[in-house]
Design a protein around this motif. Sequence first.
Motif, PDB file in Angstrom:
ATOM      1  N   PHE A 122      44.405  35.007  44.878  1.00  0.00           N
ATOM      2  CA  PHE A 122      43.820  33.886  45.619  1.00  0.00           C
ATOM      3  C   PHE A 122      44.686  32.651  45.420  1.00  0.00           C
ATOM      4  O   PHE A 122      44.552  31.921  44.454  1.00  0.00           O
ATOM      5  CB  PHE A 122      42.370  33.649  45.188  1.00  0.00           C
ATOM      6  CG  PHE A 122      41.433  34.663  45.787  1.00  0.00           C
ATOM      7  CD1 PHE A 122      40.730  34.380  46.947  1.00  0.00           C
ATOM      8  CD2 PHE A 122      41.285  35.922  45.227  1.00  0.00           C
ATOM      9  CE1 PHE A 122      39.890  35.327  47.525  1.00  0.00           C
ATOM     10  CE2 PHE A 122      40.453  36.876  45.790  1.00  0.00           C
ATOM     11  CZ  PHE A 122      39.753  36.570  46.939  1.00  0.00           C
TER      12      PHE A 122
ATOM     13  N   GLN B 208      43.390  28.578  45.151  1.00  0.00           N
ATOM     14  CA  GLN B 208      42.790  27.835  44.034  1.00  0.00           C
ATOM     15  C   GLN B 208      43.849  27.185  43.144  1.00  0.00           C
ATOM     16  O   GLN B 208      43.521  26.654  42.077  1.00  0.00           O
ATOM     17  CB  GLN B 208      41.906  28.774  43.185  1.00  0.00           C
ATOM     18  CG  GLN B 208      40.616  29.212  43.875  1.00  0.00           C
ATOM     19  CD  GLN B 208      39.573  28.104  43.950  1.00  0.00           C
ATOM     20  OE1 GLN B 208      39.885  26.919  43.885  1.00  0.00           O
ATOM     21  NE2 GLN B 208      38.317  28.485  44.107  1.00  0.00           N
TER      22      GLN B 208
ATOM     23  N   ARG C 168      42.816  25.068  39.907  1.00  0.00           N
ATOM     24  CA  ARG C 168      43.088  25.619  38.567  1.00  0.00           C
ATOM     25  C   ARG C 168      43.835  24.596  37.720  1.00  0.00           C
ATOM     26  O   ARG C 168      43.575  24.443  36.528  1.00  0.00           O
ATOM     27  CB  ARG C 168      43.934  26.887  38.683  1.00  0.00           C
ATOM     28  CG  ARG C 168      43.201  28.049  39.306  1.00  0.00           C
ATOM     29  CD  ARG C 168      44.094  29.289  39.325  1.00  0.00           C
ATOM     30  NE  ARG C 168      43.470  30.341  40.110  1.00  0.00           N
ATOM     31  CZ  ARG C 168      44.036  30.954  41.141  1.00  0.00           C
ATOM     32  NH1 ARG C 168      45.257  30.663  41.512  1.00  0.00           N
ATOM     33  NH2 ARG C 168      43.387  31.898  41.792  1.00  0.00           N
TER      34      ARG C 168
ATOM     35  N   PHE D 247      33.257  35.391  38.064  1.00  0.00           N
ATOM     36  CA  PHE D 247      33.926  35.936  39.261  1.00  0.00           C
ATOM     37  C   PHE D 247      35.441  35.727  39.103  1.00  0.00           C
ATOM     38  O   PHE D 247      36.109  35.164  39.965  1.00  0.00           O
ATOM     39  CB  PHE D 247      33.437  35.230  40.547  1.00  0.00           C
ATOM     40  CG  PHE D 247      31.939  35.179  40.702  1.00  0.00           C
ATOM     41  CD1 PHE D 247      31.259  36.240  41.291  1.00  0.00           C
ATOM     42  CD2 PHE D 247      31.206  34.082  40.251  1.00  0.00           C
ATOM     43  CE1 PHE D 247      29.874  36.191  41.441  1.00  0.00           C
ATOM     44  CE2 PHE D 247      29.824  34.034  40.393  1.00  0.00           C
ATOM     45  CZ  PHE D 247      29.156  35.081  40.992  1.00  0.00           C
ATOM     46  N   CYS D 248      35.967  36.198  37.988  1.00  0.00           N
ATOM     47  CA  CYS D 248      37.338  35.824  37.593  1.00  0.00           C
ATOM     48  C   CYS D 248      38.420  36.493  38.434  1.00  0.00           C
ATOM     49  O   CYS D 248      39.533  35.999  38.511  1.00  0.00           O
ATOM     50  CB  CYS D 248      37.544  36.135  36.122  1.00  0.00           C
ATOM     51  SG  CYS D 248      37.411  37.903  35.740  1.00  0.00           S
TER      52      CYS D 248
ATOM     53  N   THR E 180      41.513  37.950  39.314  1.00  0.00           N
ATOM     54  CA  THR E 180      42.762  38.180  38.567  1.00  0.00           C
ATOM     55  C   THR E 180      42.873  37.263  37.340  1.00  0.00           C
ATOM     56  O   THR E 180      43.916  37.223  36.697  1.00  0.00           O
ATOM     57  CB  THR E 180      43.983  37.928  39.463  1.00  0.00           C
ATOM     58  OG1 THR E 180      43.857  36.611  40.012  1.00  0.00           O
ATOM     59  CG2 THR E 180      44.081  38.929  40.591  1.00  0.00           C
TER      60      THR E 180
ATOM     61  N   SER F 232      32.342  41.763  38.178  1.00  0.00           N
ATOM     62  CA  SER F 232      31.630  43.040  38.240  1.00  0.00           C
ATOM     63  C   SER F 232      32.578  44.199  38.538  1.00  0.00           C
ATOM     64  O   SER F 232      32.179  45.350  38.471  1.00  0.00           O
ATOM     65  CB  SER F 232      30.520  42.969  39.286  1.00  0.00           C
ATOM     66  OG  SER F 232      31.069  42.601  40.525  1.00  0.00           O
TER      67      SER F 232
ATOM     68  N   ALA G  34      27.503  38.834  37.472  1.00  0.00           N
ATOM     69  CA  ALA G  34      27.493  37.424  37.064  1.00  0.00           C
ATOM     70  C   ALA G  34      26.072  36.917  36.803  1.00  0.00           C
ATOM     71  O   ALA G  34      25.833  36.192  35.838  1.00  0.00           O
ATOM     72  CB  ALA G  34      28.147  36.585  38.149  1.00  0.00           C
TER      73      ALA G  34
ATOM     74  N   ASP H 204      33.167  30.860  41.005  1.00  0.00           N
ATOM     75  CA  ASP H 204      33.969  31.020  42.229  1.00  0.00           C
ATOM     76  C   ASP H 204      33.627  32.369  42.868  1.00  0.00           C
ATOM     77  O   ASP H 204      34.433  33.296  42.868  1.00  0.00           O
ATOM     78  CB  ASP H 204      35.462  30.937  41.881  1.00  0.00           C
ATOM     79  CG  ASP H 204      36.340  30.998  43.128  1.00  0.00           C
ATOM     80  OD1 ASP H 204      35.846  30.659  44.217  1.00  0.00           O
ATOM     81  OD2 ASP H 204      37.523  31.388  43.004  1.00  0.00           O
ATOM     82  N   PRO H 205      32.401  32.471  43.410  1.00  0.00           N
ATOM     83  CA  PRO H 205      31.947  33.775  43.919  1.00  0.00           C
ATOM     84  C   PRO H 205      32.608  34.147  45.247  1.00  0.00           C
ATOM     85  O   PRO H 205      33.200  33.286  45.896  1.00  0.00           O
ATOM     86  CB  PRO H 205      30.443  33.541  44.126  1.00  0.00           C
ATOM     87  CG  PRO H 205      30.313  32.086  44.407  1.00  0.00           C
ATOM     88  CD  PRO H 205      31.406  31.411  43.623  1.00  0.00           C
TER      89      PRO H 205
HETATM   90  N1  SAH Z   1      38.075  33.104  41.035  1.00  0.00           N
HETATM   91  C1  SAH Z   1      38.980  34.107  41.520  1.00  0.00           C
HETATM   92  C2  SAH Z   1      38.611  34.645  42.892  1.00  0.00           C
HETATM   93  C3  SAH Z   1      37.218  35.207  42.974  1.00  0.00           C
HETATM   94  S1  SAH Z   1      37.035  36.401  44.225  1.00  0.00           S
HETATM   95  C4  SAH Z   1      40.416  33.553  41.498  1.00  0.00           C
HETATM   96  O1  SAH Z   1      40.636  32.415  41.071  1.00  0.00           O
HETATM   97  O2  SAH Z   1      41.325  34.269  41.914  1.00  0.00           O
HETATM   98  C5  SAH Z   1      35.424  36.963  43.910  1.00  0.00           C
HETATM   99  C6  SAH Z   1      35.281  37.956  42.765  1.00  0.00           C
HETATM  100  O3  SAH Z   1      33.896  38.103  42.525  1.00  0.00           O
HETATM  101  C7  SAH Z   1      35.816  39.356  43.021  1.00  0.00           C
HETATM  102  O4  SAH Z   1      36.763  39.694  42.033  1.00  0.00           O
HETATM  103  C8  SAH Z   1      34.587  40.273  42.909  1.00  0.00           C
HETATM  104  O5  SAH Z   1      34.858  41.497  42.246  1.00  0.00           O
HETATM  105  C9  SAH Z   1      33.646  39.450  42.086  1.00  0.00           C
HETATM  106  N2  SAH Z   1      32.205  39.692  42.259  1.00  0.00           N
HETATM  107  C10 SAH Z   1      31.547  39.925  43.408  1.00  0.00           C
HETATM  108  N3  SAH Z   1      30.217  40.012  43.167  1.00  0.00           N
HETATM  109  C11 SAH Z   1      30.046  39.820  41.831  1.00  0.00           C
HETATM  110  C12 SAH Z   1      28.904  39.775  40.968  1.00  0.00           C
HETATM  111  N4  SAH Z   1      27.672  39.936  41.438  1.00  0.00           N
HETATM  112  N5  SAH Z   1      29.098  39.530  39.656  1.00  0.00           N
HETATM  113  C13 SAH Z   1      30.349  39.360  39.166  1.00  0.00           C
HETATM  114  N6  SAH Z   1      31.458  39.395  39.938  1.00  0.00           N
HETATM  115  C14 SAH Z   1      31.306  39.623  41.251  1.00  0.00           C
END
Ligand code: SAH
Length: 420
Positions: free
Chosen positions: A202, A205, A209, A225-226, A228, A248, A277, A324-325
């Motif tokens: 992504f 960001q 960041r 929602f990390c 990478t 997840s 999450a 960051d969902p």
């Molecule tokens: N913050 C990241 C981008 C997030 S993309 C960055 O800086 O690059 C969204 C992420 O949320 C995806 O990796 C996906 O696997 C995760 N995700 C989706 N639903 C989720 C849930 N219910 N709990 C935890 N992670 C989730």
Amino acid sequence: MKNLQLKRGKEDSLLRFHPWVFSGAIQHVDEGIAEGEVVRVLKSDGGFIAIGHYQAGSIAVRVLSFRDVEIDARFWHSRLASALAMRQAIGIADNPQNNTYRLVHGEGDHLPGLIIDVYGKTAVMQAHSIGMHLSRVEIAEQLVSVMGSRIENVYYKSETTLPFMDDMENGFLYGGSDDNTAVENGLMFYVDWLRGQKTGFFVDQRENRALLERFSAGKKVLNMFCYTGGFSFYAMRGGAKLVHSVDSSAKAIELTNRNVSLNFPGDTRHKAFCEDAFKFLDSLECRTESVEFATTADSASRNSCGAVANSTLSTLNYDLIILDPPAFAKHRGALHNALKGYTRLNMKAMQKIQPGGILFTFSCSQVVTKDHFRNAVFTAAAQAHRKVRILHQLHQPADHPINIYHPEGEYLKGLVLYVE
Ligand code: SAH
């Protein structure tokens, strides 16, 4: 070339340079037109108004030009050169500390349906329309010509964006390389071109960041929602005391661990959790006891906010949380539920964050406006009974420009909040 004629009165948005023709605006289209074909768009009086890629569906034409030009190698070359010139003008291209950026952002670069991200010596190209897919080889050739020695490989990755195409296969259109590491603001990360989401990372960001890094010294950071792990390794460089990353997806956790090790081998401050999450937040203890303006009745309900005792986590006081969902709403019909989702998520984080904590919260849903999002977060603050101040209002970076005639291009919104 085939023509498409608009109904009377349906040219207004095109006269304002909006780059889409909706199917409902069409009076007539020449017989035998194929999906992805270049079509001339005519006003109801027969005069020329635009030229673009035709596709069956609600967006019937994605406009490439409002002038009657040939869509040929010269056209692609000039659009790509203009995209690069803008990135050079703002110091994003040709920066050894940062070889990762978006070169083409669809409508924002007057190339609707096309995304190109640059990772070191590799450009990853993604088509969101059949027209761009059919032009991929010609575009890649011009990309190589415009970029010169900046790139050695062009990887095409549209299996997920155009899943209905039979001939779709991800792969190199030019060059071919195993070197999948790239640099963002001096930090290294591994890009999974083959299977990763979007083009593998992504890129949008980057600046947010960097802001987080400035707030991280001595903090206990929770990166929800990390994916990478982008925010996590910036927090570590910023001097965080501890960083926990949650996603997840097992694949995302693997990528996060890999990227953290790439930058901070053997650093024990980081830990990654493969977990939902919402469940993860539920397992933390509430941190709202100290809020001064709550009533007694409120505080009773707050103290039973659903915390599940978890010996390792419940005692942790995170004081910097990132939310960051993924997009909760992919289309307008999902807006209402998406807003409820943002409120619920932010409320949980606000209930759990340490008093005096900082929350970075985002929405990347295109249909959720800045005001919608702020309202959802406002509701979350009220429900969590926390005093909240807005420190920063964040958005997508300059290499994801918004075409002024296409406000829909504004998709990433974020707030940095100080939560007492
Ligand atoms: N913050 C990241 C981008 C997030 S993309 C960055 O800086 O690059 C969204 C992420 O949320 C995806 O990796 C996906 O696997 C995760 N995700 C989706 N639903 C989720 C849930 N219910 N709990 C935890 N992670 C989730």
